[in-house]
Scaffold this motif. Structure first.
Motif, PDB file in Angstrom:
ATOM      1  N   UNK A   1       0.826  -1.201   0.000  1.00 53.46           N
ATOM      2  CA  UNK A   1       0.000   0.000   0.000  1.00 53.46           C
ATOM      3  C   UNK A   1       0.865   1.257   0.000  1.00 53.46           C
ATOM      4  N   UNK A   2       1.905   1.259   0.825  1.00 50.67           N
ATOM      5  CA  UNK A   2       2.801   2.412   0.848  1.00 50.67           C
ATOM      6  C   UNK A   2       3.497   2.609  -0.496  1.00 50.67           C
ATOM      7  N   UNK A   3       3.943   1.523  -1.101  1.00 49.94           N
ATOM      8  CA  UNK A   3       4.629   1.619  -2.393  1.00 49.94           C
ATOM      9  C   UNK A   3       3.721   2.259  -3.442  1.00 49.94           C
ATOM     10  N   UNK A   4       2.478   1.809  -3.488  1.00 51.80           N
ATOM     11  CA  UNK A   4       1.518   2.337  -4.465  1.00 51.80           C
ATOM     12  C   UNK A   4       1.210   3.801  -4.191  1.00 51.80           C
ATOM     13  N   UNK A   5       0.944   4.130  -2.940  1.00 47.55           N
ATOM     14  CA  UNK A   5       0.567   5.501  -2.592  1.00 47.55           C
ATOM     15  C   UNK A   5       1.753   6.458  -2.716  1.00 47.55           C
ATOM     16  N   UNK A   6       2.941   6.013  -2.318  1.00 53.83           N
ATOM     17  CA  UNK A   6       4.122   6.870  -2.443  1.00 53.83           C
ATOM     18  C   UNK A   6       4.405   7.204  -3.900  1.00 53.83           C
ATOM     19  N   UNK A   7       4.228   6.229  -4.779  1.00 52.22           N
ATOM     20  CA  UNK A   7       4.426   6.475  -6.207  1.00 52.22           C
ATOM     21  C   UNK A   7       3.454   7.546  -6.708  1.00 52.22           C
ATOM     22  N   UNK A   8       2.219   7.464  -6.259  1.00 53.30           N
ATOM     23  CA  UNK A   8       1.218   8.452  -6.677  1.00 53.30           C
ATOM     24  C   UNK A   8       1.556   9.832  -6.131  1.00 53.30           C
TER      25      UNK A   8
ATOM     26  N   UNK B   1       4.521  10.928  -5.443  1.00 53.42           N
ATOM     27  CA  UNK B   1       5.672  11.410  -6.208  1.00 53.42           C
ATOM     28  C   UNK B   1       5.242  11.971  -7.559  1.00 53.42           C
ATOM     29  N   UNK B   2       4.233  11.340  -8.177  1.00 55.72           N
ATOM     30  CA  UNK B   2       3.728  11.851  -9.446  1.00 55.72           C
ATOM     31  C   UNK B   2       3.069  13.215  -9.268  1.00 55.72           C
ATOM     32  N   UNK B   3       2.364  13.400  -8.160  1.00 55.74           N
ATOM     33  CA  UNK B   3       1.774  14.713  -7.872  1.00 55.74           C
ATOM     34  C   UNK B   3       2.881  15.732  -7.696  1.00 55.74           C
ATOM     35  N   UNK B   4       3.907  15.352  -6.954  1.00 53.76           N
ATOM     36  CA  UNK B   4       5.165  16.081  -6.969  1.00 53.76           C
ATOM     37  C   UNK B   4       5.283  17.316  -6.106  1.00 53.76           C
ATOM     38  N   UNK B   5       4.223  17.790  -5.492  1.00 52.38           N
ATOM     39  CA  UNK B   5       4.322  18.992  -4.667  1.00 52.38           C
ATOM     40  C   UNK B   5       4.980  18.654  -3.332  1.00 52.38           C
ATOM     41  N   UNK B   6       5.617  19.622  -2.692  1.00 50.05           N
ATOM     42  CA  UNK B   6       6.196  19.363  -1.368  1.00 50.05           C
ATOM     43  C   UNK B   6       5.151  18.895  -0.361  1.00 50.05           C
ATOM     44  N   UNK B   7       3.934  19.441  -0.467  1.00 49.79           N
ATOM     45  CA  UNK B   7       2.868  19.047   0.457  1.00 49.79           C
ATOM     46  C   UNK B   7       2.508  17.567   0.272  1.00 49.79           C
ATOM     47  N   UNK B   8       2.418  17.140  -0.991  1.00 47.68           N
ATOM     48  CA  UNK B   8       2.089  15.741  -1.252  1.00 47.68           C
ATOM     49  C   UNK B   8       3.218  14.817  -0.802  1.00 47.68           C
TER      50      UNK B   8
ATOM     51  N   UNK C   1       5.244  15.169   1.501  1.00 44.68           N
ATOM     52  CA  UNK C   1       5.336  15.118   2.963  1.00 44.68           C
ATOM     53  C   UNK C   1       4.527  13.975   3.550  1.00 44.68           C
ATOM     54  N   UNK C   2       3.597  13.418   2.774  1.00 47.76           N
ATOM     55  CA  UNK C   2       2.753  12.323   3.264  1.00 47.76           C
ATOM     56  C   UNK C   2       3.233  10.960   2.790  1.00 47.76           C
ATOM     57  N   UNK C   3       4.432  10.931   2.184  1.00 49.19           N
ATOM     58  CA  UNK C   3       4.996   9.642   1.801  1.00 49.19           C
ATOM     59  C   UNK C   3       5.170   8.766   3.049  1.00 49.19           C
ATOM     60  N   UNK C   4       4.910   7.469   2.881  1.00 51.46           N
ATOM     61  CA  UNK C   4       5.147   6.532   3.971  1.00 51.46           C
ATOM     62  C   UNK C   4       4.099   6.531   5.061  1.00 51.46           C
ATOM     63  N   UNK C   5       2.996   7.230   4.855  1.00 48.95           N
ATOM     64  CA  UNK C   5       1.969   7.300   5.890  1.00 48.95           C
ATOM     65  C   UNK C   5       0.678   6.569   5.512  1.00 48.95           C
ATOM     66  N   UNK C   6       0.446   6.362   4.220  1.00 50.67           N
ATOM     67  CA  UNK C   6      -0.825   5.807   3.773  1.00 50.67           C
ATOM     68  C   UNK C   6      -1.070   4.377   4.217  1.00 50.67           C
ATOM     69  N   UNK C   7      -0.053   3.526   4.114  1.00 50.30           N
ATOM     70  CA  UNK C   7      -0.235   2.119   4.455  1.00 50.30           C
ATOM     71  C   UNK C   7      -0.587   1.928   5.915  1.00 50.30           C
ATOM     72  N   UNK C   8       0.141   2.605   6.792  1.00 52.64           N
ATOM     73  CA  UNK C   8      -0.124   2.473   8.226  1.00 52.64           C
ATOM     74  C   UNK C   8      -1.472   3.085   8.581  1.00 52.64           C
ATOM     75  N   UNK C   9      -1.854   4.175   7.894  1.00 55.83           N
ATOM     76  CA  UNK C   9      -3.171   4.778   8.139  1.00 55.83           C
ATOM     77  C   UNK C   9      -4.289   3.801   7.784  1.00 55.83           C
TER      78      UNK C   9
ATOM     79  N   UNK D   1      -5.777  12.011  -4.965  1.00 53.75           N
ATOM     80  CA  UNK D   1      -5.517  10.574  -5.054  1.00 53.75           C
ATOM     81  C   UNK D   1      -6.851   9.833  -5.063  1.00 53.75           C
ATOM     82  N   UNK D   2      -7.126   9.124  -6.169  1.00 57.41           N
ATOM     83  CA  UNK D   2      -8.353   8.323  -6.279  1.00 57.41           C
ATOM     84  C   UNK D   2      -8.062   6.953  -5.668  1.00 57.41           C
TER      85      UNK D   2
END
Length: 365
Positions: free
Chosen positions: A200-207, A209-216, A218-226, A326-327
């Motif tokens: 889940x983290x791998x998939x979400x982190x890739x997305x 990164x594609x968005x690419x903003x600093x704000x986005x 900053x949430x790398x590595x948090x989606x899977x645990x959430x 993120x859809x």
């Protein structure tokens, strides 16, 4: 230090070994991990190595196809692993000491095929501490119910969304109710639901990164645990339902959440982060031997209270993912399709390796 592993066990976390091979069984590796590293379960996977040579030679001499040889090798490994873990199974009154066996992914397209393959493998291994690993696809959910209703333990894998987990819980409860109707002792039926946090983290982190903003970013590595936290909240709520209370009165065990894909692929993160963060009472953490060793060496596990206290933060993380565009349902549906395709490819590659090994003895069909 083994003390860290004992600490996790004390918090209600069962440590399972991710993947078995005959070399690990033959040299006593699994026995040592059970004795020295608090391992109380395992997932079965055919390995390579000389430990298979004698059985392969006999299968080749008998003219076995690669498919038949693969089944025979798998059944032998699973029986052996079940026997190694049987003392744990007896000591914990059946809560742990379990071995999970992945069914052939070519059979998971339909309910009837999934059920038939699960029955066949369960009957062939014939051990009480065996679970059938079945992916949580919509087509497989009725088969999960039927397996449980027949007393076959199930490891439901690839639970990627909270909604799918809701469906898995429904299949689990319906299965236990069917078992009751069939006159079975539900206290002897085990099930876990696997959420692949690292995937889940791998998939979400890739997305992100594609968005690419600093704000986005900053949430790398948090989606899977959430997502794991919110699944556990749903698990807790299910335990409070009248439906579950009635089953528990008959001795039924909850379907524990299993944290899968805990190997950290992004080297910017701690190599033990999932095992450290996902500390929840009555849960299972599936670990490679490498990660288990790292955890024993330098792990810093959180407390179970901290995990349960993070629900609001988890909702906030998913809220930000939505704000970034993120859809999540679409993204995770695609991830499920790719994960299933990976399982099928791995099966084909495994058959090819078995056929090559049979060819070494000159009789590969």
């Amino acid at each position: 230090m083994v003390g860290i592993l004992r600490e996790l066990s004390g918090e209600g976390v069962s440590l399972w070994l991710d993947g078995l091979g005959r070399d690990r069984l033959a040299d006593g590796g699994l026995t040592r991990l059970v004795r020295d590293r608090c391992v109380v379960g395992a997932t079965g996977a055919l390995g390579d190595g000389d430990a298979y040579r004698e059985q392969l030679a006999a299968l080749a001499a008998g003219g076995a196809t690669a498919a038949i040889a693969l089944r025979e090798l798998t059944v032998s490994d699973l029986r052996w692993a079940c026997e190694v873990l049987e003392p744990v199974y007896l000591r914990t009154a059946g809560l742990d000491g379990l071995v999970s066996a992945r069914i052939d992914p070519s059979f998971i397209e339909g309910t009837c095929l999934t059920l038939a393959e699960a029955r066949s493998l369960h009957l062939a291994v014939d051990r009480p501490n065996l679970l059938m690993e079945i992916p949580a696809t919509p087509e497989a959910l009725p088969a999960i119910t039927r397996c449980l209703g027949e007393g076959i333990g199930v490891h439901v894998s690839l639970v990627l969304t909270e909604e799918r987990y809701r469906q898995v819980l429904e299949a689990f409860l319906a299965g236990l109710e069917l078992a009751v109707a069939n006159g079975l002792d539900v206290s002897r039926i085990n099930s876990v639901a696997g959420l692949p946090v690292g995937l889940l983290d791998t998939v979400l982190d890739h997305e992100l990164d594609l968005i690419g903003t600093p704000e986005a970013r900053a949430f790398r590595g948090q989606g899977g645990i959430a997502l794991a936290r919110l699944a556990y909240r749903r698990y807790e709520r299910a335990l409070g339902s009248a439906r579950w209370t009635g089953l528990a009165a008959r001795g039924a065990r909850p379907q524990r959440l299993l944290w899968d894909a805990t190997e950290v692929m992004d080297r910017r993160y701690r190599d033990t982060r999932y095992a450290e963060e996902l500390v929840a009472a009555n849960s299972v953490t599936l670990l490679s031997e490498q990660t288990l060793t790292a955890l024993a060496d330098h792990g810093r596990p959180a407390s179970a209270d901290r995990f349960a206290g993070g629900y609001a933060d988890a909702e906030q993380v998913l809220g930000y993912l939505d704000r970034f565009g993120v859809d999540l349902p679409k993204l995770l549906a695609a991830a499920e399709c790719e994960a299933l395709a990976d399982l099928r490819r791995a099966r084909v590659e495994l058959l090819e390796r078995v056929q090559a090994r049979l060819a070494e003895f000159g009789t590969a069909p």
